[in-house]
Scaffold this motif. Structure first.
Motif, PDB file in Angstrom:
ATOM      1  N   TYR A  17      -0.032   1.447   3.187  1.00 47.10           N
ATOM      2  CA  TYR A  17       0.227   2.897   4.319  1.00 47.10           C
ATOM      3  C   TYR A  17      -1.008   3.927   3.752  1.00 47.10           C
ATOM      4  N   LYS A  23       0.959   4.286   8.714  1.00 51.05           N
ATOM      5  CA  LYS A  23       0.633   2.666   8.316  1.00 51.05           C
ATOM      6  C   LYS A  23      -1.450   3.059   7.940  1.00 51.05           C
ATOM      7  N   GLY A  46      -4.506   1.981   9.644  1.00 56.97           N
ATOM      8  CA  GLY A  46      -5.095   2.189  11.295  1.00 56.97           C
ATOM      9  C   GLY A  46      -5.817   2.839  11.640  1.00 56.97           C
ATOM     10  N   SER A  57      -0.616   8.983  13.956  1.00 57.60           N
ATOM     11  CA  SER A  57      -0.720   7.911  13.177  1.00 57.60           C
ATOM     12  C   SER A  57      -0.498   6.796  14.806  1.00 57.60           C
ATOM     13  N   VAL A  77      -0.013   3.954  16.700  1.00 59.27           N
ATOM     14  CA  VAL A  77       0.020   2.312  16.387  1.00 59.27           C
ATOM     15  C   VAL A  77       0.346   1.505  18.141  1.00 59.27           C
TER      16      VAL A  77
END
Lengths: 220, 220
Positions: free
Chosen positions: A119, A158, A160, A185, A187
């Motif tokens: 994370y 996370k 990314g 985030s 995703v």
């Protein structure tokens, strides 16, 4: 404040920007590789020799201190920890100032930005939000330095791609600007609001006077 | 959470730590040199070739993702953005857990940590404080992830040595820990409190259950 006036033409700055960006980008890959390598100590030593050769080449002629803020025909903050063109620790965050007053940054956060396993480090979210909130104050023509920043962590982000957005609120005095922001985030197709921020940015009196004197209208 | 069990012996980890630390330290110098170099584009290209050779050596065998948290005979979070042994973007902050429950970190913040010209980036202060406040919660045996963090910027911190300290407050439930901290700029003999922090750290239920199951007592 280390504001430095320089005489470089727009073309000279552009000619330096290309190799600077390419080099910083390569060093970013290196930072990632150092964290993720599974090679042994010997290979690391071999890699280190190359790193030192690169550093030696660059240090042959260098600034005595930090990059500072260079202005003249262009404005350069190439050392900035979040957006600096020359700063390999910067993700870098690609920031856009929209016409509607919102400021939006995008970055892909890799292994170097880890806190809890897998994370984004909570402090990294704070780092990016501070920058984007500060830019939102500047985009509203009310630049300032961070006076207060409150971060509420809703979900763990996370590692990314992330989007960081902020906007200045109309209330308050011209040199005290409230800003709200969030880190989202990304995703797949999902957008998850992970961190919310509320900031207060104040332009110190000394800086206001200095900027008036130097006829600087630009952001910090 | 990417907790990864590994079989490495203490000796094997120690043998890897030396070259890892030396390499990360060299890359830190390189990051600084890239920002401060006054060499031309050609020299930067030459440096970049060396950097890419180093990266290539390291990437011959690497982890598929981030470093994560590796436990077994030792506990390793070598990728952490603030304290990670392998993370060249980490200052690194050298953190000590004192017997009295306070946690203190020291770092020298150079050109890579710049926000306003000559000063520490407000978000970098937040990054370091988040880490140290989180460790203070862990040091009080009440580890958690950042739920809220409020930062009050009293004075701009000059680039240079800083001390970051924090302690958990006794109040609250065992899995919700309040922490206070501050970032102090060390200028000659003077100690200047530049940023004050107040944090709330919460250990998510899923993590509590996981840690019990895995018999993990250690901090995130």
């Amino acid at each position: 404040m280390d504001f430095i006036e320089e005489k470089m033409t727009v073309e000279e700055v552009a000619a330096l920007a290309g190799p600077s960006e390419a080099l910083a980008s390569s060093v970013r890959e290196l930072i990632d590789a150092v964290i993720r390598t599974q090679m042994d100590g010997e290979a690391m030593e071999d890699a280190r020799v190359h790193v030192e050769q690169a550093t030696k080449l660059l240090r042959e002629r260098e600034l005595p201190g930090s990059f500072g803020m260079r202005y003249g025909n262009t404005l350069r903050a190439w050392g900035n920890s979040v957006i600096g063109l020359r700063n390999a620790m910067a993700p870098p965050l690609e920031v856009t100032w929209n016409d509607d007053g919102t400021v939006v940054g995008h970055a892909k956060l890799g292994a170097a930005f880890e806190g809890p396993a897998g994370y984004v480090h909570g402090g990294v979210s704070a780092l990016l939000l501070d920058q984007v909130c500060g830019e939102a104050a500047a985009a509203a023509n009310r630049p300032g330095m961070t006076a207060q920043l409150t971060l509420r962590y809703r979900k763990a982000a996370k590692l990314g791609p992330v989007r960081v957005e902020a906007e200045a609120l109309p209330e308050g005095e011209s040199h005290k600007t409230k800003v709200v922001g969030r880190l989202i985030s990304l995703v797949g197709d999902a957008e998850i609001v992970c961190v919310e921020a509320e900031g207060l940015f104040i332009l110190p009196k000394a800086v206001r006077e200095y900027m008036e004197e130097m006829n600087l209208e630009t952001h910090l």
